[in-house]
Design a protein around this motif. Structure first.
Motif, PDB file in Angstrom:
ATOM      1  N   PHE A  75       0.816  -1.207   0.000  1.00 47.46           N
ATOM      2  CA  PHE A  75       0.000   0.000   0.000  1.00 47.46           C
ATOM      3  C   PHE A  75       0.852   1.262   0.000  1.00 47.46           C
ATOM      4  O   PHE A  75       0.480   2.268  -0.605  1.00 47.46           O
ATOM      5  N   ILE A  76       2.001   1.215   0.654  1.00 45.33           N
ATOM      6  CA  ILE A  76       2.895   2.371   0.636  1.00 45.33           C
ATOM      7  C   ILE A  76       3.418   2.610  -0.775  1.00 45.33           C
ATOM      8  O   ILE A  76       3.454   3.747  -1.261  1.00 45.33           O
ATOM      9  N   GLU A  77       3.823   1.531  -1.462  1.00 48.63           N
ATOM     10  CA  GLU A  77       4.300   1.668  -2.841  1.00 48.63           C
ATOM     11  C   GLU A  77       3.172   2.145  -3.767  1.00 48.63           C
ATOM     12  O   GLU A  77       3.391   2.949  -4.669  1.00 48.63           O
ATOM     13  N   PHE A  78       1.961   1.645  -3.548  1.00 53.09           N
ATOM     14  CA  PHE A  78       0.815   2.063  -4.347  1.00 53.09           C
ATOM     15  C   PHE A  78       0.534   3.556  -4.152  1.00 53.09           C
ATOM     16  O   PHE A  78       0.285   4.287  -5.108  1.00 53.09           O
ATOM     17  N   TYR A  79       0.606   4.012  -2.896  1.00 56.75           N
ATOM     18  CA  TYR A  79       0.413   5.428  -2.605  1.00 56.75           C
ATOM     19  C   TYR A  79       1.502   6.265  -3.272  1.00 56.75           C
ATOM     20  O   TYR A  79       1.209   7.326  -3.835  1.00 56.75           O
ATOM     21  N   ASP A  80       2.747   5.801  -3.207  1.00 49.95           N
ATOM     22  CA  ASP A  80       3.842   6.533  -3.862  1.00 49.95           C
ATOM     23  C   ASP A  80       3.617   6.621  -5.366  1.00 49.95           C
ATOM     24  O   ASP A  80       3.887   7.655  -5.989  1.00 49.95           O
ATOM     25  N   MET A  81       3.116   5.532  -5.961  1.00 51.31           N
ATOM     26  CA  MET A  81       2.848   5.540  -7.389  1.00 51.31           C
ATOM     27  C   MET A  81       1.752   6.560  -7.729  1.00 51.31           C
ATOM     28  O   MET A  81       1.894   7.364  -8.661  1.00 51.31           O
ATOM     29  N   LEU A  82       0.681   6.555  -6.956  1.00 54.23           N
ATOM     30  CA  LEU A  82      -0.395   7.511  -7.204  1.00 54.23           C
ATOM     31  C   LEU A  82       0.073   8.945  -6.992  1.00 54.23           C
ATOM     32  O   LEU A  82      -0.294   9.847  -7.759  1.00 54.23           O
ATOM     33  N   ALA A  83       0.889   9.169  -5.970  1.00 54.96           N
ATOM     34  CA  ALA A  83       1.414  10.506  -5.723  1.00 54.96           C
ATOM     35  C   ALA A  83       2.318  10.945  -6.866  1.00 54.96           C
ATOM     36  O   ALA A  83       2.314  12.111  -7.275  1.00 54.96           O
ATOM     37  N   GLY A  84       3.088  10.018  -7.429  1.00 55.76           N
ATOM     38  CA  GLY A  84       3.937  10.326  -8.578  1.00 55.76           C
ATOM     39  C   GLY A  84       3.107  10.706  -9.793  1.00 55.76           C
ATOM     40  O   GLY A  84       3.446  11.655 -10.514  1.00 55.76           O
ATOM     41  N   TYR A  85       2.022   9.958 -10.042  1.00 58.68           N
ATOM     42  CA  TYR A  85       1.135  10.309 -11.161  1.00 58.68           C
ATOM     43  C   TYR A  85       0.510  11.685 -10.950  1.00 58.68           C
ATOM     44  O   TYR A  85       0.437  12.489 -11.889  1.00 58.68           O
ATOM     45  N   ALA A  86       0.045  11.949  -9.755  1.00 58.07           N
ATOM     46  CA  ALA A  86      -0.569  13.251  -9.475  1.00 58.07           C
ATOM     47  C   ALA A  86       0.453  14.371  -9.653  1.00 58.07           C
ATOM     48  O   ALA A  86       0.139  15.429 -10.220  1.00 58.07           O
ATOM     49  N   HIS A  87       1.670  14.130  -9.252  1.00 56.97           N
ATOM     50  CA  HIS A  87       2.717  15.147  -9.405  1.00 56.97           C
ATOM     51  C   HIS A  87       3.029  15.368 -10.884  1.00 56.97           C
ATOM     52  O   HIS A  87       3.163  16.510 -11.337  1.00 56.97           O
ATOM     53  N   SER A  88       3.120  14.278 -11.651  1.00 51.50           N
ATOM     54  CA  SER A  88       3.447  14.438 -13.067  1.00 51.50           C
ATOM     55  C   SER A  88       2.308  15.108 -13.826  1.00 51.50           C
ATOM     56  O   SER A  88       2.548  15.893 -14.761  1.00 51.50           O
ATOM     57  N   ILE A  89       1.066  14.855 -13.470  1.00 48.18           N
ATOM     58  CA  ILE A  89      -0.066  15.541 -14.106  1.00 48.18           C
ATOM     59  C   ILE A  89      -0.020  17.021 -13.753  1.00 48.18           C
ATOM     60  O   ILE A  89      -0.259  17.885 -14.617  1.00 48.18           O
ATOM     61  N   GLY A  90       0.323  17.320 -12.509  1.00 50.05           N
ATOM     62  CA  GLY A  90       0.455  18.728 -12.115  1.00 50.05           C
ATOM     63  C   GLY A  90       1.553  19.419 -12.882  1.00 50.05           C
ATOM     64  O   GLY A  90       1.415  20.577 -13.270  1.00 50.05           O
ATOM     65  N   VAL A  91       2.651  18.730 -13.123  1.00 50.90           N
ATOM     66  CA  VAL A  91       3.761  19.325 -13.879  1.00 50.90           C
ATOM     67  C   VAL A  91       3.347  19.551 -15.325  1.00 50.90           C
ATOM     68  O   VAL A  91       3.695  20.573 -15.933  1.00 50.90           O
TER      69      VAL A  91
END
Length: 78
Positions: A58-74
């Motif tokens: 779940f920690i890795e899944f959260y990191d993946m989702l946070a990475g996607y959200a960050h890249s969409i923001g960028v």
């Protein structure tokens, strides 16, 4: 009027009573720890061994989702 604790006999009696209560509590704790402390520890270790991989997933899944959200923001300039 004198405070009741100014009497040294009462003070010493209270200290003695408190030490007896502490000894009884310690003896009770030792008795309880001998009963099933090993089994409780084994259950705890089994739970940790079982749930740790799930928590890491779940920690890795959260990191993946946070990475996607960050890249969409960028992408949109946020």
């Amino acid at each position: 009027m004198q405070h009741p604790w100014n009497d040294s006999r009462r003070y010493q009696a209270a200290l003695h009573q408190q030490s007896q209560i502490n000894e009884e509590a310690a003896e009770h704790a030792r008795t309880e720890s001998r009963k099933g402390g090993g089994f409780g520890f084994l259950v705890f270790m089994a739970a940790v061994i079982f749930f740790k991989p799930i928590a890491e997933y779940f920690i890795e899944f959260y990191d993946m989702l946070a990475g996607y959200a960050h890249s969409i923001g960028v992408m949109f300039g946020f």
